[in-house]
Design a protein around this motif. Structure first.
Motif: not given
Lengths: 201, 656, 308
Positions: A50, A52, A127-131, A134-135, B260, B262-263, B268
Motif C-alpha cells: 500500500n 499510495a 512515516i506519513s507518506t504511505s501505509a 508507516s509500517a 501522521g 497511515h495504518f 494513504g
C-alpha cells in the motif's frame, strides 16, 4: 557460629532461587515481545504494497547499508556470547571487555540505522507518506528502540559489574541482557529477510 | 495574555454542561476533603509507608479492590445516565456527543478499569495464600503493575473534566477514532490510559504465571492445585499471548494520530479493517481472561458450601485449557458482517460454538458437586446459584449469535448488548462479587452482613432480568446499539422504559452493598478462627487477616483440598501436634519506585495526549531514571527474625 | 417500617411502567421475527432452530439446578444422601461431554450449510442498487436507471436485488431487518448483499455500526413496489428531480443530516470513484492475489476479502 553459617547458606539459597525465578520471568517477557514483533510483522506484510503513490522498498532501501547493519548486529550477538563465556570462567576483565565491544557494535548499528532513516526522510519518504512506510518505520524503529534500550541497560550492568564483581545477581543480569541481545538479533534476521531482502527483490 | 489563557482554559477544561460542573465541584471537594483528613490526622507518613510503597500482595490486592469498586461506581453512573436518556423516545437529557462519550467510557471502564482490577484484586489476595507462598514471584513488579493500572485509570478518567472524553466506542474503530474524525484529545486519553495500565496487566500475567509454576508449597503438584489457582494460570497464559497485541494495536493508532501515519486511515493506503481484526485478536481472549477466574471462584465456592469435593477435577482443568486455546480462534465472530468468505465465517462460527462445550461441561460439574452435598445458602453461594441460570441463558444466546448467517440479524443490535451483559454481569460480576464475599473475611477479618447483602443480592438479580431481558426483544425489534435517541413511531418505548427501571434496581443493589460494607465494618461478625466457612484450601489455614509473611511455617501438601485433609488428620491425631521449628523469613523491602515511576508514566501519557512533547519526554526520562535506580538497588530484601514471628503469631492467637 | 415503604415504591414503579406500556400502545413490531423476504426467512429459521437446540440444554440445566439446590440444601433432618468424597463418574462425564458435542455438531452443520448457501442470489439479480453510507445519511445509486436517492430506496418487489455497498465515511452497516441481515459498508471496498422483498411495502432500514454524532439518525426506508410502479417511479424521478453534480455530491458528503432526496442523474462512475478514492486499489490488489477480483474491486459475501 553454626547458626550464622546456616543462616548464610539459607540466605544464599534464597538468592539463588530468586535469580533463577527472574530469569524464567525474563524468558516469558521475551515471549510477549515475540508476539509484539509478530503483530508488527503481520501489519507490515498486509500494508507492504500500500504505497499510495509513494516510493516502494526497492527505491529507498540501500543494500550496502542494511547488509552492514546485519553484519554488525550479528557480530555483536557473537561477542555478547563471548562475554557470557568469560563470565562462566570468572574472568571479569574479559567479560567487561566483551560487553564494551558488544555495546560499541550496537552503537554502530544504531548510528547506521539513524543515518538510513535520515536519508529516507530527506528523500521525502516519511512515516506519513504511505501505509507501507508507516509500517516500515514502525517495525524497524521498534527494533531500533529495543536495541537502544538494551544499550543503556548494558552500560548500567557494566557499571554494576565494576562495583560488585561477578555474583549471582550480576551474572543473572549479564545472562539476561545477552539473552535479550540474541533475541533482538533473531528479530533482525526476520527484518532483514521480510523487509529488506523481499523489499529489494 | 489573559485572552490566551482564557482560550487555553476553554479547550483544556471541559465546559458547558451542568453535569460536568457538578462533577468538577465534587472532585475538587473530595480532593480537599482527603487532603484535609490525611493532614489533620497526620496520616501522610502512614499512607506512604503502609500503602503507596508496599510490595505486600495482600495490600496491593486491597488497593486493587478499592479502585475497582470506585470504577464500578463510575461505570455504573455512566450506565444509569444512558438508561435515563433512553427511557423514553426523543429525550433531551443528553445530547448526542455527550451520550457517545458516556457509552465509550462505560465500556472501557467496565472492562479495563473495573473487571480487570477486580480480577487482579482476587489474584493478589488469594493466589499466594492458596498455594502456600509468602508472596508473588516479583513483589516489586507487582506493585509496579498496580500503580501503572492506577495511573492509567486516572489518566483515562480525568478526560471527563480535562480535554474531553473519548467518544468513538470502547474499541475505538478507525477511521472514526482517527484524527480525521476525532480531532480532540479524548482519543489520546483513551490510548494512553489503556496503554499504561495494559503494561501493568501484562506484567501481572507474567508475575502470576511464574508464581504459580514456581512458588507452590512443597508437595503441591499441578493437579493438586485449587481450581481458582488453575483458572488464574489459564488466565495468565491468555494475558501473555493477548496483551502484546493490544499494545501494538493502540501503538499503531497512536502513530497514526501523533506522527501522521497511515495504518488505519482512509487515505494513504491505510486499512481500517486491520484494526478491527487486531483489536479483536486481543478483545476476544480478553473476555475469557475476565471470565475464567470467575469460573475458578465458582468452583471454590460450590465445593466449600456443598461440603463436598469438586466433581470431575480433571475434566474441569481440561475444559479450562480448551477454552483458553479456543479463545484465540474465535475473534472473527465479532464481525461476520465484514463479509469475509463463507469458508472463514463458517470456520469461526464453529469454533465459537465449540467453546460452549467445555463451558457446558463446567456447569454440569458444578451441579454434580452440589449433588449429594450439603448446600449452605451463604452469600457467596447465593451469587453462585444466581450465576448458573443466568450464564446458561447468556451462553445460549452466545451460541445463537455464533450462527453466522443469523448473526447478520443480531449484529450490533440490542440482542447483542443483552447477550454480552448477561455473560459479563451474570458471569464476571456475579463471580467476582461471590469471590469478594467469600474471601472478604480473609482480607479484613470480618464477615459482611447477611441481611443487607440479601437486599443487595435480590435487587441486583431482579434488576438484571428487568433490565436485560427486554433488550433481547429490542434487538428483534431492530434497535441498534449506540443510538442516543429514537422515535415514538418505532414501538421501542415500553421495553426501553422497563429496561431503565431494571438498571436503577441494580444501582440500588450496589447502594445496598456499599451500605453493607460500611455497616459491617462496625457490626460485622469477627472472624477469629481464620476459617469462617469451613474451607478446603490453604488460605483458610492461617489467621484472618493474614500476617504479612502469610505462613509462619510453609505447609507440606499431600494432595488436593490441602487444608480439608489437614483438618481431618488433626481430628484423627487428636491433640498430638509436632513442634515446629521457626526460621527467619526472607521478605522483600518496600519501595517507592513503582509509585514514582508510574507518576512519570502518567506525566508522559498526559504529555502525549496534548502533544506536549517536552512533557512527554520529561515523563519518559523520569521513567528511565526510575528503571536505572531500581537496577542499581542491591539491598532489596530483609529477614524477619524468629522473635518477631513468634510475637505476631501469639498476637493472632496461634500457638507456635 | 422501612420495608413497606420500599415495597410501595417498587409498586409505584411497576405501575408507572405498566402505564407507559399501555399508553405507548402495543404496536410492538418484532421485525427480525417477521421476515418479508427469502434472506430474512432463512435467517429467521436459523434463529428458531438455534434457539430450540439451546433450549434443549438450558431448560434442563435450570430445572436441575432448582432440584439439586432444593434436595441437597443444608437443613436439619435432610434425608438425601450426603457423599462428600464422591467426585468422579466416568459415565456421567462422558454424557455431559457428549451431549453438547452432538448439539453443537448439529447446529454447526446447519450453520455451515446456510453460511455457504446464503451469499448466492437465486438467479441473475433483477436490479442493482449501489449504496454509500455517508456522515450521516444514505446515498442510493441506481446504475441501470441512472438515478439516485438519499435516505430512501424504492425496489421492485418479488425479485432479488443486488446491493453493492461502500462508505465515504467511517464504517457503517447496512441493515434492513425484515428483508435480511446486514453487511458492513467499508471505505474502499464494495461489498455485495442480495435481498428480496416478497410483497410491496415499506421496510425499516438503518445503519447498524456507530459512526459518530448523527449516527442515531441514519434511518432509511426501503420501499418495495410492483415492477410497473417501480418503473413509473424511476421515470418520474428521471423527469422531475434535480441533477446530482460532483459538487453536489461533495456537499452531500459533508457531515450533517439530510432529508429524503431524489436525483435524476449523478456523475458517471460516482460509486467506483468513491471506492477508489478511499483505497480501493489497495484492496483490489489483495483480492486479485486470490483470484476473486472483479472488473472493479467488488467483493461479495462469498468473495473473500483477505487481510487477516
Amino acid at each position: 557460629m553454626e547458626h550464622a553459617a546456616s543462616h548464610h547458606k539459607h540466605h544464599h539459597d534464597d538468592h539463588h532461587d530468586q535469580e533463577s525465578l527472574k530469569t524464567l520471568g525474563f524468558w516469558i517477557f521475551l515471549v510477549t515481545d515475540c508476539i509484539l514483533f509478530g503483530t508488527l510483522f503481520a501489519t507490515y506484510v498486509v500494508l507492504r504494497t500500500n504505497t499510495a503513490g509513494g516510493p516502494v522498498g526497492k527505491e529507498i532501501f540501500d543494500v550496502a547499508g542494511f547488509v552492514a547493519e546485519t553484519f554488525i548486529l550479528l557480530t555483536s550477538s557473537f561477542t555478547s556470547g563471548l562475554a557470557v563465556l568469560a563470565m562462566h570462567k570468572g574472568k571479569i576483565k574479559e567479560l567487561i571487555t566483551w560487553l564494551i565491544v558488544t555495546a560499541l557494535l550496537g552503537l554502530a548499528f544504531i548510528g547506521l540505522e539513524i543515518n538510513e532513516f535520515y536519508h529516507m526522510v530527506m528523500e521525502g519518504a516519511t512515516i506519513s507518506t504511505s501505509a507501507f512506510l508507516s509500517a516500515f518505520f514502525t517495525l524497524v524503529g521498534t527494533h531500533g528502540l529495543h536495541v537502544s534500550f538494551g544499550l543503556i541497560w548494558m552500560i548500567a550492568i557494566m557499571i554494576q559489574l565494576g562495583r560488585h564483581g561477578i555474583n549471582p545477581v550480576t551474572s543473572r543480569k549479564v545472562y539476561n541482557i545477552c539473552l535479550y541481545w540474541h533475541f533482538l538479533d533473531v528479530v533482525w534476521i526476520f527484518l532483514f529477510t521480510v523487509v529488506y531482502l523481499m523489499g529489494v527483490m | 495574555m489573559w485572552e490566551k489563557i482564557k482560550d487555553f482554559a476553554s479547550t483544556f477544561f471541559v465546559t458547558g454542561d451542568p453535569l460536568i460542573y457538578g462533577a468538577d465541584v465534587a472532585i475538587v471537594l473530595t480532593t480537599f476533603a482527603i487532603i484535609f483528613v490525611l493532614t489533620y490526622y497526620k496520616k501522610w507518613g502512614w499512607l506512604w509507608r503502609e500503602w503507596l510503597t508496599t510490595v505486600d500482595h495482600k495490600k496491593i490486592g486491597i488497593m486493587y479492590l478499592i479502585a475497582s469498586l470506585l470504577m464500578l461506581f463510575r461505570g455504573g453512573v455512566d450506565a444509569l445516565l444512558m438508561r435515563l436518556q433512553l427511557a423514553l423516545p426523543e429525550m433531551h437529557f443528553l445530547h448526542s456527543e455527550h451520550y457517545n462519550a458516556i457509552f465509550t467510557t462505560h465500556g472501557t471502564i467496565m472492562i479495563l478499569f473495573m473487571a480487570m482490577p477486580m480480577m487482579f484484586a482476587l489474584f493478589n489476595i488469594v493466589v499466594p495464600l492458596q498455594i502456600g507462598a509468602r508472596d508473588v514471584a516479583y513483589p516489586f513488579l507487582n506493585a509496579l503493575s498496580f500503580w501503572l493500572f492506577f495511573f492509567g485509570a486516572l489518566l483515562f478518567n480525568i478526560s471527563f473534566v480535562i480535554g474531553g472524553s473519548p467518544d468513538s466506542g470502547w474499541l475505538a474503530y478507525p477511521p472514526l477514532s482517527e484524527l480525521s474524525h476525532s480531532p480532540g484529545v479524548g482519543q489520546n486519553f483513551y490510548i494512553w490510559g489503556i496503554q499504561i495500565s495494559g503494561i501493568g496487566s501484562l506484567a501481572t500475567g507474567i508475575n502470576f504465571l511464574v508464581t504459580i509454576l514456581k512458588m507452590r508449597a512443597p508437595g503441591m503438584k499441578l493437579m493438586d492445585m485449587p481450581m481458582f489457582t488453575w483458572s488464574v494460570l489459564a488466565t495468565c497464559i491468555l494475558i501473555i499471548f493477548a496483551f502484546p497485541i493490544l499494545t501494538v494495536t493502540l501503538g499503531l493508532l497512536f502513530v497514526d494520530r501523533f506522527f501522521g501515519g497511515h495504518f488505519f486511515t482512509m487515505d494513504g493506503g491505510g486499512n481500517p479493517m486491520m484494526y478491527v481484526n487486531l483489536i479483536w485478536m486481543w478483545g476476544h481472549p480478553e473476555v475469557y481472561i475476565v471470565i475464567l477466574p470467575a469460573f475458578g471462584i465458582f468452583s471454590e465456592i460450590v465445593s466449600t458450601f456443598s461440603r463436598k469435593k469438586i466433581f470431575g477435577y480433571k475434566s474441569m482443568v481440561f475444559a479450562m485449557m480448551i477454552i483458553s486455546v479456543l479463545a484465540f480462534f474465535t475473534w472473527v465472530h465479532h464481525f461476520f458482517t465484514m463479509g469475509a468468505g463463507a469458508d472463514v465465517n463458517a470456520f469461526f462460527a464453529v469454533t465459537t460454538m465449540a467453546i460452549a462445550i467445555p463451558t457446558g461441561v463446567k456447569v454440569f460439574n458444578w451441579l454434580f458437586t452440589m449433588f449429594r452435598g450439603r448446600i449452605q445458602l451463604k452469600q457467596p453461594m447465593l451469587w453462585t446459584l444466581a450465576f448458573i441460570p443466568c450464564f446458561a441463558v447468556g451462553g445460549a444466546t452466545g451460541v445463537m449469535l455464533a450462527v453466522a448467517p443469523a448473526d447478520y440479524q443480531y449484529h450490533n443490535s440490542y440482542f447483542l448488548i443483552a447477550h454480552f451483559h448477561q455473560v459479563l454481569i451474570g458471569g464476571v460480576v456475579f463471580g467476582y462479587l461471590a469471590g469478594i464475599y467469600y474471601w472478604w473475611p480473609k482480607m479484613f477479618g470480618f464477615k459482611l452482613d447477611e441481611r443487607l447483602g440479601k437486599w443487595g443480592f435480590w435487587l441486583w438479580n431482579i434488576g438484571f432480568y428487568v433490565c436485560f431481558m427486554p433488550q433481547y426483544a429490542l434487538g428483534f425489534m431492530g434497535m441498534t446499539r449506540r443510538v442516543y435517541t429514537y422515535g415514538w413511531d418505532l414501538g421501542w418505548a415500553p421495553l426501553n422504559f422497563t429496561s431503565t427501571v431494571g438498571a436503577f434496581l441494580m444501582g440500588a443493589g450496589f447502594v445496598f452493598q456499599i451500605w453493607q460494607i460500611a455497616y459491617s465494618i462496625k457490626h460485622g461478625e469477627r472472624d477469629r478462627t481464620g476459617d469462617p466457612w469451613n474451607g478446603r484450601t490453604l488460605e483458610w489455614s492461617i489467621p484472618s487477616p493474614a500476617p504479612h509473611y502469610n505462613f509462619a511455617v510453609i505447609p507440606q501438601v499431600k494432595g488436593p483440598d490441602a487444608w480439608w485433609e489437614m483438618k481431618k488428620e488433626m481430628q484423627q491425631d487428636g491433640t498430638k501436634k509436632k513442634p515446629v521449628q521457626l526460621k527467619p523469613i526472607h521478605m522483600p523491602k518496600n519501595s517507592g519506585i513503582p509509585f514514582i515511576m508510574s507518576v512519570f508514566w502518567f506525566i508522559a501519557g498526559f504529555g502525549f495526549t496534548f502533544s506536549w512533547v517536552w512533557m512527554a519526554v520529561f515523563g519518559l526520562i523520569g521513567v528511565g531514571i526510575c528503571l536505572l535506580a531500581r537496577s542499581f538497588q542491591y539491598d532489596t530484601d530483609y529477614y524477619i527474625p524468629v522473635k518477631e514471628i513468634e510475637r505476631t503469631e501469639k498476637a493472632l492467637g496461634r500457638a507456635v | 417500617m422501612r420495608k413497606p415503604r420500599l415495597l410501595r415504591c417498587i409498586q409505584l414503579i411497576i405501575m408507572a411502567a405498566f402505564a407507559i406500556i399501555v399508553l405507548a400502545g402495543c404496536e410492538n413490531q418484532f421485525l427480525v421475527l417477521e421476515p418479508r423476504g427469502p434472506v430474512a426467512e432463512t435467517q429467521y429459521q436459523l434463529i428458531v432452530v438455534s434457539a430450540i437446540l439451546c433450549a434443549i440444554v438450558v431448560i434442563p440445566v435450570i430445572i436441575l439446578t432448582v432440584f439439586v439446590v432444593y434436595r441437597y440444601r443444608d437443613r436439619p433432618g435432610n434425608k438425601a444422601p450426603y457423599k462428600p468424597e464422591w467426585a468422579h463418574n466416568t459415565l456421567l462425564e462422558v454424557v455431559w461431554w457428549g451431549i453438547p458435542v452432538v448439539i453443537i455438531a448439529l447446529l454447526g452443520f446447519y450453520t455451515v450449510k446456510a453460511t455457504f448457501a446464503l451469499p448466492k442470489p437465486p438467479a441473475p439479480t433483477a436490479i442493482k442498487v449501489q449504496v454509500t453510507s455517508l456522515d450521516w445519511k444514505w446515498l442510493f445509486i441506481y446504475p441501470e436507471q441512472k438515478i439516485a436517492t438519499v435516505n430512501y430506496a424504492p425496489i421492485p418487489a418479488g425479485v432479488p436485488v443486488q446491493f453493492e455497498v461502500t462508505s465515504d465515511a467511517p464504517m457503517n452497516s447496512f441493515w434492513v431487518p425484515q428483508l435480511g441481515g446486514q453487511v458492513y459498508t467499508m471505505p474502499g471496498m464494495a461489498m455485495r448483499l442480495w435481498l428480496q422483498a416478497d410483497q410491496p411495502g415499506e421496510y425499516f432500514g438503518q445503519g447498524a455500526n456507530f459512526t459518530g454524532k448523527g449516527f442515531a439518525h441514519m434511518q432509511f426506508k426501503v420501499v418495495a413496489k410492483s415492477q410497473a410502479e417501480f418503473d413509473k417511479w424511476a421515470n418520474q424521478i428521471k423527469k422531475t428531480a434535480p441533477e446530482l453534480t460532483m459538487d453536489g455530491y461533495r456537499n452531500l458528503a459533508k457531515p450533517g443530516l439530510a432529508d429524503v432526496m431524489s436525483f435524476s442523474s449523478y456523475p458517471e462512475g460516482l460509486f467506483e470513484y468513491i471506492v477508489n478514492k478511499n483505497g480501493g486499489p489497495n484492496h483490489k490488489h489483495h483480492s486479485n492475489n486470490h483470484g476473486t477480483g472483479h472488473e472493479t474491486e467488488k467483493h461479495d459475501m462469498s468473495g473473500m476479502h483477505k487481510h487477516h
